[in-house]
Design a protein around this motif. Structure first.
Motif, mmCIF file in Angstrom:
data_model
loop_
_atom_site.group_PDB
_atom_site.id
_atom_site.type_symbol
_atom_site.label_atom_id
_atom_site.label_comp_id
_atom_site.label_asym_id
_atom_site.label_seq_id
_atom_site.Cartn_x
_atom_site.Cartn_y
_atom_site.Cartn_z
ATOM 1 N N UNK A 1 0.839 -1.199 0.000
ATOM 2 C CA UNK A 1 0.000 0.000 0.000
ATOM 3 C C UNK A 1 0.878 1.255 0.000
ATOM 4 N N UNK A 2 1.952 1.234 0.811
ATOM 5 C CA UNK A 2 2.852 2.391 0.884
ATOM 6 C C UNK A 2 3.530 2.625 -0.468
ATOM 7 N N UNK B 1 3.007 5.857 -2.915
ATOM 8 C CA UNK B 1 4.170 6.645 -3.348
ATOM 9 C C UNK B 1 4.207 6.757 -4.867
ATOM 10 N N UNK B 2 3.801 5.692 -5.556
ATOM 11 C CA UNK B 2 3.792 5.721 -7.027
ATOM 12 C C UNK B 2 2.781 6.752 -7.523
ATOM 13 N N UNK C 1 3.857 -1.474 -12.070
ATOM 14 C CA UNK C 1 3.631 -0.712 -10.843
ATOM 15 C C UNK C 1 2.566 0.360 -11.058
ATOM 16 N N UNK C 2 2.698 1.107 -12.156
ATOM 17 C CA UNK C 2 1.759 2.214 -12.386
ATOM 18 C C UNK C 2 0.345 1.693 -12.653
ATOM 19 N N UNK C 3 0.246 0.597 -13.400
ATOM 20 C CA UNK C 3 -1.090 0.028 -13.659
ATOM 21 C C UNK C 3 -1.765 -0.337 -12.344
ATOM 22 N N UNK C 4 -1.025 -0.982 -11.430
ATOM 23 C CA UNK C 4 -1.619 -1.354 -10.146
ATOM 24 C C UNK C 4 -1.929 -0.133 -9.291
ATOM 25 N N UNK C 5 -1.043 0.859 -9.340
ATOM 26 C CA UNK C 5 -1.260 2.059 -8.530
ATOM 27 C C UNK C 5 -2.523 2.787 -8.989
ATOM 28 N N UNK C 6 -2.701 2.888 -10.312
ATOM 29 C CA UNK C 6 -3.889 3.572 -10.838
ATOM 30 C C UNK C 6 -5.154 2.798 -10.488
ATOM 31 N N UNK D 1 -3.111 1.068 -19.885
ATOM 32 C CA UNK D 1 -3.721 1.960 -18.906
ATOM 33 C C UNK D 1 -5.158 2.266 -19.297
ATOM 34 N N UNK D 2 -5.440 2.201 -20.594
ATOM 35 C CA UNK D 2 -6.833 2.391 -21.006
ATOM 36 C C UNK D 2 -7.711 1.280 -20.431
ATOM 37 N N UNK D 3 -7.143 0.072 -20.344
ATOM 38 C CA UNK D 3 -7.895 -1.026 -19.729
ATOM 39 C C UNK D 3 -8.258 -0.707 -18.281
ATOM 40 N N UNK D 4 -7.376 0.026 -17.611
ATOM 41 C CA UNK D 4 -7.670 0.420 -16.234
ATOM 42 C C UNK D 4 -8.899 1.333 -16.215
#
Lengths: 207, 207
Positions: A25-26, A30-31, A69-74, A128-131
């Motif tokens: 989560x941290x 942060x991402x 990382x970014x996909x999960x963060x978004x 990211x569009x899938x997100x």
């Protein structure tokens, strides 16, 4: 069971630091923070690790690449649309639902998400569009279906209205005008769209 | 008059090579060809000059940057939607108009245009998006207005239907499903959109 877990991951068990969900989560937080501050191109795994007060290895152990990382963060940061409003009329329900969508579209996260899509290459942008589709578009269409079905039950809406073209009209218009006309979908714009587009589209024929 | 033109451009007048419009057209064609072959990132002013069998200076004299050249090449290559179909019914007119739009969207140029937008940065993408808006979207909306106005005159369409939300519905749906669902808008998809979305939206209330 506990014993076997320790056995499977001795390195982590030996560490007094944050583990598992808390550390994840941290790192995700942060991402997102980095993304808002320095954008997609500026974001580094090192920077995220520093922001989460952990080591680079702890980040790479969970996410092999910046894209992952970014996909999960978004995905984790998206406050999903998940409740269909039920205010007694299809007009009020549609308006409430459109406000929810607008809130996500123009939240700091929504803005970051759109700039990420603009900044990165095609394969990354598709991912990211899938997100967006999974986190915003599909849940919205599902809730629109619920609102329209309740309208049919109340006799407010024609019986054949719950088809995929009608359900796509709201997200299509919101995406199109945001992209092509830089509309920010003020409240009066949402009201106009519902009164001039959706209600004529939904009302019973000859009713 | 002829004399003064020669006086104003002595360097060009002295050259036996293609001049003016003819050379410009050759350069724009070469730019489109390069774009299709190597994409936005691979396209160079040198490559375009070679393709047009001219020198780099002849290209730079007209277009100071790659962005300027590509924007003009795309605009020149777009076969514009410019005639409203008039087939006697709003259903047939809408279908014919949607087919025209689809033809542009999925022409080699339309595909190249979308990949250019994906490949280049935000400022460049905004500029090329203007080419789409001015060359496809705005003309389409204007023609939709003509089709719907004729439908009102025939009594087929409700009198208050020619508003901006109704006019945006077709381009919004075509953009949205092409982007979000990778729809290729087969003929049966267009027919469904018209029968399930546009005709219910347009028909006279209580008619």
């Amino acid at each position: 069971m506990v014993t076997s877990r320790w056995t499977a991951a001795p390195a982590r068990a030996a560490s007094p630091r944050r583990r598992g969900v808390v550390l994840e989560r941290a790192i995700l937080d942060a991402a997102l923070e980095q993304l808002g501050e320095v954008g997609w191109k500026g974001l580094t795994m090192e920077g995220v690790a520093a922001g989460a007060q952990t080591g680079k290895a702890a980040v790479y152990r969970r996410w092999p690449s910046k894209e992952d990382l970014v996909a999960d963060a978004l995905a984790a940061g998206l406050s999903r649309v998940d409740k269909a409003p039920d205010l007694g009329s299809v007009r009020e329900d549609l308006l409430a639902l459109c406000r929810q969508v607008r809130e996500i579209m123009y939240s700091p996260l929504g803005v970051a998400l759109r700039s990420v899509i603009h900044e990165c290459d095609r394969v990354q942008a598709d991912r990211f569009q899938e997100v967006i589709v999974g986190g915003v578009v599909e849940p919205t269409v599902k809730l629109l279906g619920e609102v329209i079905t309740r309208g049919i039950e109340r006799g407010e809406v024609r019986r054949d209205a719950a088809n995929s073209y009608v359900l796509d009209a709201v997200p299509a218009m919101m995406m199109y005008r945001s992209k092509m006309c830089a509309s920010e979908w003020r409240d009066e714009d949402l009201v106009e769209m519902i009164d001039q587009l959706m209600l004529p589209l939904l009302r019973p024929h000859g009713g």
